[in-house]
Scaffold this motif. Sequence first.
Motif, short mmCIF file in Angstrom:
data_model
loop_
_atom_site.label_atom_id
_atom_site.label_comp_id
_atom_site.label_asym_id
_atom_site.label_seq_id
_atom_site.Cartn_x
_atom_site.Cartn_y
_atom_site.Cartn_z
N GLU A 5 -14.97 -50.34 15.87
CA GLU A 5 -14.88 -50.98 13.12
C GLU A 5 -15.86 -50.19 12.71
O GLU A 5 -15.25 -50.73 11.48
CB GLU A 5 -15.12 -52.17 14.13
CG GLU A 5 -16.32 -52.76 14.55
CD GLU A 5 -16.84 -52.88 15.68
OE1 GLU A 5 -17.74 -53.03 16.21
OE2 GLU A 5 -16.11 -52.57 16.23
N PHE A 6 -17.10 -49.43 12.96
CA PHE A 6 -17.46 -49.04 12.37
C PHE A 6 -17.26 -47.84 11.71
O PHE A 6 -18.05 -46.70 10.90
CB PHE A 6 -19.32 -49.29 11.98
CG PHE A 6 -19.31 -50.41 12.32
CD1 PHE A 6 -19.51 -51.56 11.38
CD2 PHE A 6 -19.49 -51.08 13.33
CE1 PHE A 6 -19.58 -52.88 11.23
CE2 PHE A 6 -20.59 -52.78 13.91
CZ PHE A 6 -20.16 -53.46 12.94
N ARG B 69 -21.24 -40.12 12.61
CA ARG B 69 -19.62 -40.76 12.31
C ARG B 69 -18.53 -39.90 12.37
O ARG B 69 -18.47 -38.78 12.63
CB ARG B 69 -19.12 -41.06 10.50
CG ARG B 69 -20.59 -41.62 9.58
CD ARG B 69 -20.16 -42.23 8.51
NE ARG B 69 -19.34 -43.49 8.22
CZ ARG B 69 -18.60 -43.80 7.24
NH1 ARG B 69 -18.87 -43.04 5.91
NH2 ARG B 69 -17.60 -44.86 7.05
N SER B 70 -17.11 -41.06 12.52
CA SER B 70 -16.25 -40.20 13.03
C SER B 70 -15.37 -39.55 12.69
O SER B 70 -15.09 -39.54 11.51
CB SER B 70 -15.59 -41.17 13.79
OG SER B 70 -13.97 -40.49 14.43
#
Length: 84
Positions: free
Chosen positions: A54-55, A19-20
Motif C-alpha cells: 500500500e506504500f 520503492r516499487s
Amino acid sequence: MVPRRLQPGDEVRVISPSRSMAILKEKQVDIARNRLEALGFHVTFGKHVHTHDEFFSTSIEERIEDLHTAFLDQNVKGIFTAFL
C-alpha cells in the motif's frame, strides 16, 4: 578493486531497492530501457521491481533478494537502481 568497463552486449540489471517501479509510467521505463539498449546493453529487471504494498514499496526480503541475485548472477556486469 576496479571493475572492468561495461561493453556493448553486457547484461545490466535494474533493481528497485527502495520503492516499487509500479509508480513509474510504462512509457518512462520503456524510454530508459531503450536508451540502455541503444548503448548496446542487454537490460534485465529484478524479480520484484514491480511488486508493491500500500506504500508502493516491497518487503525488505524482496529487495535484498533482488540485490543478492543481481550480484550473484555471473552474467550481470552492471547494476542500476530505479530509485535511491
